[in-house]
Design a protein around this motif. Structure first.
Motif, PDB file in Angstrom:
ATOM      1  N   UNK A   1       0.977  -0.836   0.342  1.00 38.24           N
ATOM      2  CA  UNK A   1      -0.087  -0.036  -0.057  1.00 38.24           C
ATOM      3  C   UNK A   1       0.794   0.821  -0.252  1.00 38.24           C
ATOM      4  N   UNK A   2      -0.229   2.387  -0.520  1.00 37.21           N
ATOM      5  CA  UNK A   2       0.992   3.435  -0.099  1.00 37.21           C
ATOM      6  C   UNK A   2       1.569   4.280   0.985  1.00 37.21           C
ATOM      7  N   UNK A   3       0.966   3.106   1.989  1.00 35.85           N
ATOM      8  CA  UNK A   3       2.244   3.168   3.955  1.00 35.85           C
ATOM      9  C   UNK A   3       2.556   2.005   3.934  1.00 35.85           C
ATOM     10  N   UNK A   4       3.411   1.333   2.776  1.00 36.31           N
ATOM     11  CA  UNK A   4       4.204   0.385   2.669  1.00 36.31           C
ATOM     12  C   UNK A   4       3.861  -0.571   3.162  1.00 36.31           C
ATOM     13  N   UNK A   5       2.453  -1.293   3.781  1.00 39.53           N
ATOM     14  CA  UNK A   5       2.655  -2.488   4.134  1.00 39.53           C
ATOM     15  C   UNK A   5       2.024  -3.094   3.501  1.00 39.53           C
ATOM     16  N   UNK A   6       2.478  -5.228   3.329  1.00 37.78           N
ATOM     17  CA  UNK A   6       1.887  -6.197   2.187  1.00 37.78           C
ATOM     18  C   UNK A   6       0.842  -5.898   1.910  1.00 37.78           C
ATOM     19  N   UNK A   7       0.872  -6.214   0.413  1.00 31.65           N
ATOM     20  CA  UNK A   7      -0.980  -6.450   0.894  1.00 31.65           C
ATOM     21  C   UNK A   7      -1.135  -8.049  -0.470  1.00 31.65           C
TER      22      UNK A   7
ATOM     23  N   UNK B   1      -0.339 -14.559  -7.515  1.00 30.18           N
ATOM     24  CA  UNK B   1      -1.088 -13.967  -6.403  1.00 30.18           C
ATOM     25  C   UNK B   1      -0.106 -13.771  -5.137  1.00 30.18           C
ATOM     26  N   UNK B   2      -0.161 -12.722  -4.712  1.00 31.66           N
ATOM     27  CA  UNK B   2       0.895 -12.457  -3.732  1.00 31.66           C
ATOM     28  C   UNK B   2       0.305 -12.945  -2.332  1.00 31.66           C
ATOM     29  N   UNK B   3       0.873 -13.377  -1.356  1.00 33.48           N
ATOM     30  CA  UNK B   3       0.798 -14.086  -0.494  1.00 33.48           C
ATOM     31  C   UNK B   3       0.869 -12.631   0.359  1.00 33.48           C
ATOM     32  N   UNK B   4       0.659 -13.656   2.388  1.00 34.36           N
ATOM     33  CA  UNK B   4       0.432 -12.629   3.136  1.00 34.36           C
ATOM     34  C   UNK B   4       1.710 -12.095   3.271  1.00 34.36           C
ATOM     35  N   UNK B   5       2.737 -11.871   2.801  1.00 42.56           N
ATOM     36  CA  UNK B   5       3.864 -10.704   2.834  1.00 42.56           C
ATOM     37  C   UNK B   5       3.743 -10.180   1.608  1.00 42.56           C
ATOM     38  N   UNK B   6       2.640  -9.947   0.883  1.00 38.98           N
ATOM     39  CA  UNK B   6       2.809  -9.381  -0.609  1.00 38.98           C
ATOM     40  C   UNK B   6       3.523  -9.762  -1.401  1.00 38.98           C
ATOM     41  N   UNK B   7       4.441 -10.731  -1.215  1.00 35.65           N
ATOM     42  CA  UNK B   7       5.723 -11.297  -2.192  1.00 35.65           C
ATOM     43  C   UNK B   7       4.559 -12.046  -3.270  1.00 35.65           C
TER      44      UNK B   7
ATOM     45  N   UNK C   1      -3.735  -4.913  -8.551  1.00 36.46           N
ATOM     46  CA  UNK C   1      -5.307  -5.135  -8.144  1.00 36.46           C
ATOM     47  C   UNK C   1      -6.076  -5.803  -6.940  1.00 36.46           C
ATOM     48  N   UNK C   2      -6.334  -5.924  -6.254  1.00 31.30           N
ATOM     49  CA  UNK C   2      -6.825  -6.487  -5.109  1.00 31.30           C
ATOM     50  C   UNK C   2      -8.394  -6.734  -5.495  1.00 31.30           C
ATOM     51  N   UNK C   3      -8.556  -7.782  -4.923  1.00 26.71           N
ATOM     52  CA  UNK C   3     -10.222  -8.422  -5.042  1.00 26.71           C
ATOM     53  C   UNK C   3     -10.876  -7.535  -4.245  1.00 26.71           C
ATOM     54  N   UNK C   4     -12.339  -7.189  -3.985  1.00 30.96           N
ATOM     55  CA  UNK C   4     -13.089  -6.810  -3.367  1.00 30.96           C
ATOM     56  C   UNK C   4     -13.177  -7.763  -2.662  1.00 30.96           C
ATOM     57  N   UNK C   5     -13.441  -8.964  -1.900  1.00 29.67           N
ATOM     58  CA  UNK C   5     -13.775  -9.496  -0.780  1.00 29.67           C
ATOM     59  C   UNK C   5     -12.237  -9.709  -0.089  1.00 29.67           C
ATOM     60  N   UNK C   6     -11.264  -8.285  -0.192  1.00 28.20           N
ATOM     61  CA  UNK C   6     -10.668  -8.646   0.951  1.00 28.20           C
ATOM     62  C   UNK C   6     -10.517  -6.764   1.030  1.00 28.20           C
ATOM     63  N   UNK C   7     -11.772  -6.908   1.910  1.00 23.82           N
ATOM     64  CA  UNK C   7     -11.596  -5.315   2.260  1.00 23.82           C
ATOM     65  C   UNK C   7     -11.192  -4.464   1.689  1.00 23.82           C
ATOM     66  N   UNK C   8     -10.855  -3.001   1.948  1.00 21.99           N
ATOM     67  CA  UNK C   8     -11.118  -1.950   1.350  1.00 21.99           C
ATOM     68  C   UNK C   8      -9.693  -2.430  -0.108  1.00 21.99           C
TER      69      UNK C   8
END
Length: 414
Positions: free
Chosen positions: A191-197, A223-229, A245-252
């Protein structure tokens, strides 16, 4: 119950669901049956009022539901109307080859599509020469199909890329070759804040060229894993454009635009030996608005399922050039995450059963939150012509037909 040719189809599940009217039951009322060999069916309905009838086939594409009204007193028999299913929307074929370009036998090819959260999968083993043919039973035209191949025994270093493609109604599909690779593009989505998606779909696109095994752009996905890799096999040399892009089902949902896309050049020497090539990061911005509504039949009430809806950003950074897309559900509902404060053009893919119907593109100035937009298919007119250009030769100037050029028609307000 018939298919698109008007032929009755047997063995198809039909479900009737009570909607309203009569004596209110304490639990939802549903009854089901299976069509006879000629496509006919009979259901005993124990409640007068409005009922919804629909097919629930797992091997064919289900058509729209039909609503009937059972009057009081109960009639001996009532005509339910016409239910429809659709057969295979084309056939995928091609050859599976190893990193050296030789045919691979003994593996399975799998085509997967998810419609209204229901997965449709077709698979079969390849022939001795690595060739395969997959009929797209139950898969919707205009929706994404994920084509993959299984691992090869004894060769764990061979990477099997997943191809992402779209099957269009009436299109003649070119052979799709599946190439095992040795090189993987490796990176992170954040994300723009640096957190993994987590769960972001990353695409690596190779533009169409004479050197590719397909006349269309090649799209590989991961597809990215829990650490965004993520890791995407890159079996071909060329200039890859990576986006996510991230899907609708995973929060915002988070969206990426041209400003965050990555361009990565892979040369021949890199794809000849196992290894990874670091890319990224891909930085995504959270969507703060939605364009949602229904895609409807000409009657303005019946929803159209399995239609691809696109929102293309026309103004503002990073919205300009960004494309958000989604698929209508069984009721024709869609929801597209977008960025507020920008002008978006909304368009749809072809009608799944009647290509003569069209939807005019609409523009929406997105506001924070939900922006409602219903789209109605209407009878259209086809404009035909030939686009010509000027070719300068040693003998003079010639007008020649041009292919592969996008042509757009605009309706003037005058």
């Amino acid at each position: 119950m018939v298919d698109e040719s008007g032929t009755g189809r047997g063995g198809v599940p039909v479900v009737a669901t009570w909607i309203e009217g009569g004596t209110l039951p304490t639990i939802p009322v549903t009854v089901s049956t299976t069509t006879a060999s000629d496509g006919t069916f009979s259901l005993f309905l124990s409640q007068f009022g409005r009922w919804s009838l629909e097919t629930q086939s797992l091997t064919l594409l289900n058509g729209p539901a039909v609503t009937i009204t059972v009057p009081e007193p109960f009639p001996a028999e009532i005509e339910a109307g016409l239910l429809q299913v659709h057969t295979a929307n084309g056939t995928l074929s091609g050859q599976v080859r190893d990193p050296a370009g030789q045919p691979v036998a003994g593996v399975r090819v799998l085509a997967r599509q998810t419609i209204d959260r229901v997965p449709y999968v077709v698979q079969q083993p390849v022939e001795a020469d690595g060739r395969y043919t997959l009929p797209l039973w139950g898969m919707a035209a205009g929706a994404d199909v994920y084509l993959s191949v299984g691992p090869v025994t004894g060769h764990p270093e061979w990477l099997a890329p997943v191809r992402k493609l779209r099957v269009l109604p009436g299109a003649t599909l070119q052979p799709i070759d599946l190439l095992y690779g040795l090189l993987a593009l490796q990176g992170v989505v954040q994300s723009a804040g640096g957190g993994p998606l987590y769960g972001a779909e990353v695409t690596a696109v190779l533009p169409a060229s004479s050197t590719l095994p397909s006349p269309d752009p090649v799209v590989y996905i991961a597809t990215t894993d829990f650490e965004g890799h993520f890791q995407i096999p890159a079996p071909l040399a060329g200039l890859y454009t990576l986006n996510a892009t991230t899907p609708l089902g995973l929060g915002m949902p988070h969206l990426s635009g041209p400003a965050t896309a990555l361009s990565v050049t892979v040369v021949e020497s890199e794809i000849r030996q196992p290894g990874t090539k670091a890319v990224g990061p891909i930085v995504l911005r959270p969507a703060d608005a939605f364009i949602s509504g229904r895609v409807l039949e000409p009657d303005g009430q019946t929803g159209v399922a399995n239609v691809r809806v696109f929102a293309t950003g026309l103004t503002g950074e990073p919205s300009e050039g960004l494309v958000s897309e989604g698929l209508t559900d069984r009721d024709g509902q869609y929801s597209l995450p977008v960025l507020a404060g920008a002008l978006w053009e909304v368009s749809v893919s072809a009608h799944p059963t009647n290509p003569s119907l069209t939807v005019a593109n609409r523009q929406v100035l997105a506001q924070t939150g939900n922006n409602r937009l219903d789209l109605v298919f209407l009878p259209g007119t086809t404009i035909r012509g030939v686009l010509r250009g000027v070719l300068f030769t040693s003998t003079g100037m010639q007008f020649v037909p041009l292919g592969g050029v996008r042509v757009e028609a605009f309706l003037s307000a005058e």
